[in-house]
Design an enzyme around this catalytic site. Structure first.
Site, mmCIF file in Angstrom:
data_model
loop_
_atom_site.group_PDB
_atom_site.id
_atom_site.type_symbol
_atom_site.label_atom_id
_atom_site.label_comp_id
_atom_site.label_asym_id
_atom_site.label_seq_id
_atom_site.Cartn_x
_atom_site.Cartn_y
_atom_site.Cartn_z
ATOM 1 N N TRP A 146 0.826 -1.210 0.000
ATOM 2 C CA TRP A 146 0.000 0.000 0.000
ATOM 3 C C TRP A 146 0.858 1.256 0.000
ATOM 4 O O TRP A 146 0.519 2.260 -0.642
ATOM 5 C CB TRP A 146 -0.969 -0.020 1.171
ATOM 6 C CG TRP A 146 -1.902 -1.186 1.096
ATOM 7 C CD1 TRP A 146 -1.948 -2.278 1.915
ATOM 8 C CD2 TRP A 146 -2.908 -1.416 0.106
ATOM 9 N NE1 TRP A 146 -2.911 -3.159 1.505
ATOM 10 C CE2 TRP A 146 -3.523 -2.656 0.396
ATOM 11 C CE3 TRP A 146 -3.358 -0.681 -1.003
ATOM 12 C CZ2 TRP A 146 -4.560 -3.191 -0.390
ATOM 13 C CZ3 TRP A 146 -4.388 -1.208 -1.785
ATOM 14 C CH2 TRP A 146 -4.973 -2.452 -1.463
ATOM 15 N N ASP A 172 -1.213 6.593 6.379
ATOM 16 C CA ASP A 172 -2.318 5.688 6.074
ATOM 17 C C ASP A 172 -2.462 4.744 7.261
ATOM 18 O O ASP A 172 -1.623 3.877 7.483
ATOM 19 C CB ASP A 172 -1.992 4.914 4.795
ATOM 20 C CG ASP A 172 -3.049 3.877 4.433
ATOM 21 O OD1 ASP A 172 -4.027 3.713 5.189
ATOM 22 O OD2 ASP A 172 -2.873 3.209 3.393
ATOM 23 N N LYS A 200 -11.601 -2.008 7.865
ATOM 24 C CA LYS A 200 -10.742 -2.925 8.607
ATOM 25 C C LYS A 200 -10.965 -2.817 10.120
ATOM 26 O O LYS A 200 -11.165 -3.808 10.796
ATOM 27 C CB LYS A 200 -9.278 -2.672 8.262
ATOM 28 C CG LYS A 200 -8.978 -2.901 6.780
ATOM 29 C CD LYS A 200 -7.547 -2.591 6.435
ATOM 30 C CE LYS A 200 -7.298 -2.708 4.939
ATOM 31 N NZ LYS A 200 -7.477 -4.077 4.431
#
Length: 361
Positions: free
Chosen positions: A103, A172, A196
């Site tokens: 990511w 993030d 999540k």
């Protein structure tokens, strides 16, 4: 509930059963309105109460000062990969990035697509992202330092956040938001896809410091400008009302049922210690992350061969342990033990792992 499994999926992930029951009870007739939360106007007082309560709870849980804004946006965390440089990286400036996994690499790629000056000051790609880099030098004139706090695919996490030396941190935190307490003051911006650790897919939380809001040039499209959403309290256009409502209930659960982030962190460390403790006690399973970089949220491991891994995932599913297959890009197995999963779920997994190893070792 007897018909529910222990859900180790990495995202969309487990939600607290208490929250799901509350959604179920209120869904048809929200607060006596005669309408579902998914039917009422986002401009109504009923929905604004939900939105504002979520903001207040976020600020309280993270001990945020008044100079932080909470935004509820759409497009997933992946849209933040380009919104961050579009808004925070003016022409002629540069930003520093740390590459710790899939990511983070995608965030770097989006900045490069925009032809922004993006300096990768550290990377753990040399060892398949199995560790968090310790040595790097931050450019004191960088517009921000970007990093991914928890690497869902590779199972690594920053135990201590990097020191930007005054450079605003941008992170993030999709897969570990609200899993522990931390000092938010060095951060210029934090973003997290909800699916999540916060709620369902469909909403992304952005926490932005007020001094960062005016960096975007007027050339940034209106919908992609953070100030647009900050000025309208996330109501510039119709937001994902149902998802925001469920996030609000999750925040309420953390505050009122768990007891806040310090209690949540103790709970999460107990779960992680139990699972890593067993993994370290046997040669049959091999954790993939280096010990000082291991994630509290995503525990990645391998078995002696891929056939056994497939068998492990299949047999675990039959006894109510779901979502244990590793990401398709790296293989292996992964147990995502997010906030909503209790210690009983981890204990059940460890018990199954012991029995599976005895039968197949």
């Amino acid at each position: 509930m007897a018909d529910r499994i222990f859900n180790f999926n990495p995202g969309p992930a487990a939600l607290p059963l208490q929250v799901l029951k509350e959604v179920q009870q209120e869904f048809i007739n929200f607060k006596g309105s005669g309408m579902s939360i998914s039917e009422i106007s986002h401009r109504s007082a009923l929905f604004e109460d939900v939105l504002n309560d979520a903001i207040v709870r976020f600020k309280r849980l993270l001990k945020l000062s008044d100079n932080f804004k909470i935004l509820f946006l759409q497009g997933g965390a992946s849209s933040q990969f380009f919104m961050v440089p579009m808004n925070l990286l003016p022409e002629g400036s540069s930003a520093d990035y740390i590459n710790t996994g899939s990511w983070a690499k995608k965030a770097i790629k989006e900045a490069e697509i925009l032809k922004k000056t993006c300096n990768v000051i550290a990377s753990s790609e040399d060892k398949n992202y199995s560790y968090i880099p310790k040595k790097f030098s931050v450019n004191p004139s960088a517009a921000y330092l970007h990093f991914t706090s928890n690497n869902t695919i590779e199972g690594t996490q920053w135990a201590q956040f990097p020191d930007g030396g005054g450079v605003p941190l941008v992170s993030d935190m999709s897969s570990d938001m609200l899993c522990r307490s931390f000092d938010a003051s060095p951060f210029g911006l934090i973003y997290a896809g909800a699916q999540k650790n916060l709620g369902p897919a469909g909403v992304t939380v952005v926490i932005i410091r007020e001094d960062m809001l005016e960096r975007a040039s007027k050339d940034v499209p209106t919908m992609l400008r953070y100030s647009t959403h900050a000025d309208k309290n996330s109501l510039y256009n119709t937001p994902p009302c149902l998802a925001i409502y469920i996030v609000q209930l999750v925040l309420k659960w953390i505050e009122e049922s768990i007891g806040g982030l310090d209690a949540m962190e103790r709970r999460n460390r107990e779960k992680a210690d139990l699972l890593y403790g067993y993994l370290d006690s046997t040669d049959f399973y091999r954790p993939t992350a280096e010990k000082d970089s291991r994630s509290l949220m995503n525990v990645t491991f391998r078995l002696p061969d891929e056939d056994l891994e497939k068998k492990f995932v299949a047999e675990a599913g039959k006894v109510g342990l779901g979502g244990l297959k590793g990401h398709r890009s790296v293989g292996g197995c992964r147990a995502s033990i997010y906030n909503a999963l209790g210690l009983d779920g981890v204990q059940s997994l460890v018990d199954f792992m012991k029995t599976f190893a005895q039968k197949n070792g």
